[in-house]
Write an enzyme that holds these catalytic residues in place. Sequence first.
Site, short mmCIF file in Angstrom:
data_model
loop_
_atom_site.label_atom_id
_atom_site.label_comp_id
_atom_site.label_asym_id
_atom_site.label_seq_id
_atom_site.Cartn_x
_atom_site.Cartn_y
_atom_site.Cartn_z
N PHE B 121 -123.66 -23.23 -49.32
CA PHE B 121 -122.85 -23.84 -49.15
C PHE B 121 -120.99 -23.45 -48.99
CE2 PHE B 121 -121.28 -28.46 -50.40
CZ PHE B 121 -121.97 -29.17 -49.81
N GLN B 234 -107.86 -32.31 -53.94
CA GLN B 234 -109.22 -31.36 -52.64
C GLN B 234 -108.63 -32.42 -51.56
OE1 GLN B 234 -113.07 -30.61 -52.84
NE2 GLN B 234 -112.16 -28.18 -52.99
N HIS B 236 -111.06 -33.54 -48.49
CA HIS B 236 -111.61 -32.43 -48.14
C HIS B 236 -111.82 -32.60 -46.25
CE1 HIS B 236 -116.23 -32.45 -46.52
NE2 HIS B 236 -116.99 -32.30 -47.47
N LEU B 250 -116.18 -39.54 -46.07
CA LEU B 250 -117.07 -38.12 -46.41
C LEU B 250 -118.19 -38.06 -45.06
CD1 LEU B 250 -116.16 -36.41 -47.69
CD2 LEU B 250 -118.38 -36.88 -48.95
N GLU B 253 -120.38 -31.14 -46.05
CA GLU B 253 -120.24 -30.02 -45.60
C GLU B 253 -121.37 -29.77 -45.16
OE1 GLU B 253 -117.33 -28.54 -48.93
OE2 GLU B 253 -119.21 -26.51 -48.66
N ARG B 309 -112.59 -25.35 -48.28
CA ARG B 309 -111.75 -26.46 -48.31
C ARG B 309 -111.11 -26.31 -48.11
NH1 ARG B 309 -115.60 -30.66 -51.62
NH2 ARG B 309 -118.32 -29.94 -50.89
N HIS B 380 -110.03 -36.27 -51.52
CA HIS B 380 -111.91 -36.22 -52.15
C HIS B 380 -111.84 -35.82 -53.22
CE1 HIS B 380 -115.56 -35.29 -51.62
NE2 HIS B 380 -115.63 -33.95 -51.94
N ARG B 415 -111.66 -26.39 -56.13
CA ARG B 415 -113.05 -26.07 -56.12
C ARG B 415 -114.02 -26.30 -54.68
NH1 ARG B 415 -117.08 -30.17 -55.81
NH2 ARG B 415 -115.68 -32.27 -54.73
#
Lengths: 251, 602
Positions: B121, B234, B236, B250, B253, B309, B380, B415
């Site tokens: 990730f 954040q 995304h 969403l 990822e 991100r 997000h 994050r």
Amino acid sequence: MSNETGASTATFRIWRGNSSGGAFHDYTTEISEGMVVLDAVHRIQAEQANDLAVRWNCKAGKCGSCSAEINGNPRLMCMTRLNALPLTDPVTIEPMKAFPLVKDLVTDVSWNFRVKPQIKKFTPRLPDASDGTWRMAQADVDRVQEFRKCIECFLCQDVCHVLREHRLFEYFIGPRFFVNTAALDMHPLDTANRTADLRQNQGVGYCNITKCCTNVCPEGIKITDNAIIPLKERVVDQYFDPLRKLFRIFR
Amino acid sequence: MAEYETHDYEVLVIGAGGAGLRAAIEASANQARVGVVTKSLLGKAHTVMAEGGIAAALSNVDERDNWRVHFADTMRGGQYLNNWRMAELHAKEAPDRVRELEAWGALFDRTKDGRILQRNFGGHRYPRLAHVGDRTGLEMIRTLQDYGIHAGMEVHMECTVITLLKDDGRIAGAFGYDRERGRFLLFRAKAVVLATGGIGRAYKITSNSWEYTGDGHALAYEAGASLMDMEFVQFHPTGMIWPPSVRGILVTEGVRGEGGVLKNSDGRRFMFDDIPENYRAQTADNEEEGWRYTQGDRDARRPPELLTRDHVARCILREVREGRGSPHGGVFLDIAWIKNRLPNGAEHIKRKLPSMYHQFKQLADIDITQEPMEIGPTTHYMMGGVRVDADSQMSDVPGLFAAGECGAGLHGANRLGGNSLSDLLVFGKRAGEYAARFAKNNGAASVDPQQIDAAAQRALEPFNRTGESPFQVQQDLQELMQNLAGIVRREEEMQHALIELRRLEERANRVAVAGNREYNGGWHTALDLRNLITVSEIITRAGIERKESRGAHFREDFPSKNDAVGRCNIIVRRDVSGEMQVIREPLAEMPAELKQIIEEMK
């Protein structure tokens, strides 16, 4: 480029009322490309009926909150696209019928939350790896993943005639909780035996495998074939196997 | 006098997502009488939407991983604004929390030797995310829910808290209403855990559900607690953008983790064009190496699509602004191309990303095994939140705790994917444990009937007036925040936002609702609006104060980092006169051994 400008309208026939009664109301609203039924309901709520009751959460088919009956079909409102419905006639939107109505499209599904604790909880065997955990094969995990996809939308409970028509809420836990039981029973680590409960308190025998639940499952879980029938077979094996019966008599 | 039903608990948990349930389980295990209040039905919280996985250095897939690497990755991702103690606790404790979840019945995907499988990730050096296909959040919440219902807690479904109650400085409980009937409820409690999630509904394009109205942030602020890092929202990089009705939903990822690539309208993988200096050493500089990384080659470096991100979102925005976007104003995310590399590629995609396959098939008529997706940034996650003590999760208000997204500290300025689910577990547990301890060590507090009456009266005001619809005000607020306090920010735009927010507040104070108190969507929205406006103002003021670009906070007028403000957290709290106060607070000095870890991992 955006072709949102090609505005057209559609009419939605929505049930308005509470436990003491109600009626359908027609609302005509603008629709645009890609809209789902929940979008139309939201637009109506924002523009024409602020106090309309609708339960929803993720709007992506993952939480199972927005269950309703759309043109008579039990579905998630967020996953029902308008271009899949005939818009020449009003689109009928009603609350689920198996559960008591709270208001408009919202029903009291709390019975389901009272049933679940009655199912014996997950009971793992002792860890068997030297690091205090377990080893499991992907194939064994895959077997139960189908059941664990359930989003608890309760559409299967809504269409099950044992609940919807016969109202056997006290004797029958419904397809959702057979799926739940199957997920626990087929869990590679679980050791509990739930067969006696299935037969005695949870009414698995009432299901006559008409597959109505399977047909409405938005997650495509083969509820009848993969969950309920194997559970029925367990009950038969444990209680109605003639050899075992003899064994019990002479024990 | 307001009429209400009263419930007494030692620990009251507000919110029933991952953090709330984990806190409630832990407080129950510590013999506290626990009540849980949730705006939705049990098991529907936003945690179900989490797709990618839970970050924990189990080192099942790569034995080079350990808590030190996870700690360093988290700090780097957060641009060193993180609370280092939280980042340390999180990295150390996440593996145990994952194993515990397995012992409670969660079934993760497996390695060949039967252990928990971990996936790659963004921002994580080694494969680290325990996962179940792309529905890890559902697995987690169902496991906690099914374990929790046997743990002794009492759950109040579809109830909203409208104010926290205090007694001489410490927490005394909460007051709210049940959404079904509209009846008021008083919860007396010795300790309260806020686990209310985020603020995404303050923005127009968001991946967040309706519940994300910043309730915990606003409740804590009004109760006198400090909020921190609120400028860091954040965005995304990959949300759906077409058709309009699904905008913001969403796209995990995990698509990029499985080999999905980002392309502009020229077909170019533009992420190779802009690799930040501090990630250059660990990022692939050619497509071949990037592909090998996604397929588990341990000697390969990660493709630039898996950079953090904040960076990926800004690169996408740049492509769109410079005219290289997709037809509907995003860029292309292509996973279908892996068919050229893998036999049975289409089947592989469906098996690894089943929810994504269905999401696009059902909502956009797109078969992701055949054609690229169109994606763009979506609001997000809120890195900021209630400032808490790292070990106990208690805020500056004695007895008031916060965990999960509504708490601050772990993530700093940005994050990493996968660090949210582990955050919920690690700090949910800690909040529950320390809240139970606080309740045991402190006597009952008394609630103030006048405070309750005032809250009840204020809540009912929208029924007693005529005025505009709360939905209109909410829409205007979302538009405002999207345009003036979004991904790219400027001083004058944020100043303008403050003026507009004042107007919106006045309008919100005049909205009217029709009908009665039974499950009334208009009324619920009218009450949520107050929280949304409060957090919007906090975000904007904190954004003005941070005159630099760092992590998720990008200032067009201050495009680089600035060490003066970069060594501070921005704290927002209410001063004695009731005004919003914005303070820069220097970061706490990191112990030498943690500094050394960061040096070693550079």
